[in-house]
Design a protein around this motif. Structure first.
Motif, PDB file in Angstrom:
ATOM      1  N   ALA A  83       0.941  -1.271   0.134  1.00  0.00           N
ATOM      2  CA  ALA A  83      -0.122   0.015  -0.043  1.00  0.00           C
ATOM      3  C   ALA A  83       1.028   1.296  -0.083  1.00  0.00           C
ATOM      4  O   ALA A  83       0.591   2.310  -0.502  1.00  0.00           O
ATOM      5  N   THR A  84       1.931   1.089   0.692  1.00  0.00           N
ATOM      6  CA  THR A  84       2.722   2.437   0.662  1.00  0.00           C
ATOM      7  C   THR A  84       3.310   2.830  -0.474  1.00  0.00           C
ATOM      8  O   THR A  84       3.383   3.700  -1.165  1.00  0.00           O
ATOM      9  N   GLU A  85       3.885   1.674  -1.248  1.00  0.00           N
ATOM     10  CA  GLU A  85       4.723   1.665  -2.477  1.00  0.00           C
ATOM     11  C   GLU A  85       3.627   2.437  -3.605  1.00  0.00           C
ATOM     12  O   GLU A  85       4.002   3.125  -4.458  1.00  0.00           O
ATOM     13  N   ALA A  86       2.256   1.824  -3.657  1.00  0.00           N
ATOM     14  CA  ALA A  86       1.251   2.263  -4.344  1.00  0.00           C
ATOM     15  C   ALA A  86       1.019   3.779  -4.276  1.00  0.00           C
ATOM     16  O   ALA A  86       0.916   4.344  -5.327  1.00  0.00           O
ATOM     17  N   LEU A  87       0.980   3.979  -3.103  1.00  0.00           N
ATOM     18  CA  LEU A  87       0.460   5.565  -2.698  1.00  0.00           C
ATOM     19  C   LEU A  87       1.436   6.447  -2.872  1.00  0.00           C
ATOM     20  O   LEU A  87       1.405   7.654  -3.703  1.00  0.00           O
ATOM     21  N   ILE A  88       2.801   6.111  -2.738  1.00  0.00           N
ATOM     22  CA  ILE A  88       3.920   6.878  -3.153  1.00  0.00           C
ATOM     23  C   ILE A  88       4.022   6.814  -4.665  1.00  0.00           C
ATOM     24  O   ILE A  88       4.263   7.825  -5.238  1.00  0.00           O
ATOM     25  N   ALA A  89       3.765   5.785  -5.440  1.00  0.00           N
ATOM     26  CA  ALA A  89       3.874   5.824  -6.832  1.00  0.00           C
ATOM     27  C   ALA A  89       2.962   6.795  -7.627  1.00  0.00           C
ATOM     28  O   ALA A  89       3.093   7.537  -8.644  1.00  0.00           O
ATOM     29  N   THR A  90       1.793   6.753  -7.066  1.00  0.00           N
ATOM     30  CA  THR A  90       0.583   7.706  -7.461  1.00  0.00           C
ATOM     31  C   THR A  90       0.957   9.212  -7.260  1.00  0.00           C
ATOM     32  O   THR A  90       0.975   9.902  -8.244  1.00  0.00           O
ATOM     33  N   ALA A  91       1.464   9.417  -5.969  1.00  0.00           N
ATOM     34  CA  ALA A  91       1.980  10.721  -5.714  1.00  0.00           C
ATOM     35  C   ALA A  91       3.112  11.239  -6.692  1.00  0.00           C
ATOM     36  O   ALA A  91       2.900  12.233  -7.182  1.00  0.00           O
TER      37      ALA A  91
END
Length: 404
Positions: A3-11
């Motif tokens: 979840a952390t990696e996905a949110l950072i990728a989106t940002a």
């Protein structure tokens, strides 16, 4: 992908790359602790660059904000509202001043202070038109607007933003001789941070602020103190200037004034200085709005008790006592600061400030690097002794050699 990696990728994909945050995504926070989207807890040793002096989700401040949300949040300055007068009067009293000009962000407040000083210089001091000069210090950080970066010495902050705003002279921070030489008959203000935060929590030599105060009085120049980071309890006093018994002509305030809930900033001074403005000459749609005033009034009430200043002074001794032991490890080259605020210079052989920040993040402590080799430490003033000691122990393990 977590979840952390996905949110950072989106940002990263959809936000301009103006920041390089640590790879942690915060979901909730309370007091001195933050919890990420994976459920891991972190001790906050940055406090939003002092915007969170009173901690995350402070109950008193949330109560004040929620009560105001049910009444009215914005009127614009086209009308009076019932919190505005009290906010201005009580903030002026806290500062020992007479008038307040409210804004929103720290950079807006600095811009306002610059405009105030120039207008005072022309209307009161009698400086010839277009000749006003403001003296600032090297290593400063007063914001990121076009005018403010015009007198920055940070190459990254300045690059590719010219042409720059004229009217500023930069002298070395802490050098009274250079300051005296720079002040001329057209100087309207000296603008300084009593402690330089972004530069690495740089404390000036003893007597420097008092010397600047004496010089500005002698030469009929405004002393403008940018206390956006250093003020409102952070250093163990309401204002960092108090450590030298100095009262400037103008305070520039922000960050903690909004209690970590809304952006609130202000320029606070005498009626002679702020009285130079006339309707229409300066303003802000959101400056001094009802929600901001309600929160800031509670901040002022909390500071009046002296509890938070005393706490910062007492826990600051604990903080600096612990950090002083790291200077002999070979991994730390210098420790500076005052109250619950410190800059720690890391020996380059051990790693960059960013690398140390990442190691501490892995151990559950969040700090932030600056200028390559320095980490800044500024826990909320509400941090408990036990949590402070735990965080310092983790820093000791990383910088003392036990927790690489």
């Amino acid at each position: 992908m977590t979840a952390t990696e996905a949110l950072i990728a989106t940002a990263d994909a959809h936000s301009a790359p103006t920041y390089h945050p640590l790879p942690v995504v915060i979901a909730t926070a309370e007091g001195a602790w933050m919890t990420d989207v994976e459920g891991r807890r972190y001790l906050d040793f940055l406090a939003g660059y002092s915007a969170l002096n009173f901690g995350h989700g402070n109950r008193r401040l949330l109560k004040a904000a929620k009560a105001q949300l049910d009444r009215v949040t914005l009127t614009s300055r086209a009308f009076h509202h019932d919190r505005f007068g009290a906010f201005c009067a009580e903030l002026a009293e806290l500062c020992g001043m007479e008038m307040v000009l409210p804004m929103n962000t720290g950079a807006e407040a600095v811009e306002t202070a610059v405009k105030t000083a120039r207008k005072w210089g022309y209307r009161v001091k009698g400086v010839p038109a277009e000749m006003a000069k403001i003296v600032v210090a090297g290593g400063n950080f007063h914001g990121r607007t076009t005018t403010v970066i015009s007198f920055s010495t940070d190459a990254e902050a300045r690059a590719d933003y010219g042409p720059y705003t004229p009217g500023f002279e930069i002298v070395p921070y802490g050098d009274l001789t250079a300051m005296r030489s720079a002040v001329t008959e057209n100087t309207v203000a000296v603008l300084l941070e009593p402690i330089q935060g972004e530069s690495g929590v740089i404390v000036p030599p003893a007597g420097y602020l008092a010397g600047v105060r004496e010089l500005t009085r002698e030469r009929n120049v405004l002393f403008v103190a940018d206390e956006i980071q250093s003020g409102l309890g952070r250093t163990g006093r309401t204002f960092a200037c108090e450590h030298e018994g100095v009262v400037p002509d103008v305070y520039v305030l922000g960050k903690a004034l909004g209690g970590g809930i809304v952006p609130v900033s202000a320029v606070v001074s005498s009626a002679e200085v702020l009285g130079v403005f006339r309707p229409g000459e300066h303003g802000s749609t959101f400056g001094g709005n009802p929600l901001a005033c309600a929160v800031a009034l509670e901040v002022i009430a909390m500071l009046r008790s002296g509890e938070f200043q005393e706490r910062a002074a007492r826990l600051g001794e604990r903080l600096h006592g612990s950090l002083a032991t790291l200077a002999g490890t070979g991994r730390v080259t210098a420790v500076r600061g005052r109250g619950l605020w410190a800059g720690v210079d890391v020996h380059p052989a051990y790693g960059t400030g960013r690398e140390v920040s990442e190691r501490l993040m892995d151990r559950g402590v969040l700090v932030k690097d600056t200028h390559g080799a320095t980490i800044r430490i500024a826990p909320p003033l509400v941090v408990s002794e036990e949590d402070l000691d735990w965080g310092l122990a983790e820093i000791g393990r990383v910088l003392g050699g036990d927790g690489a």
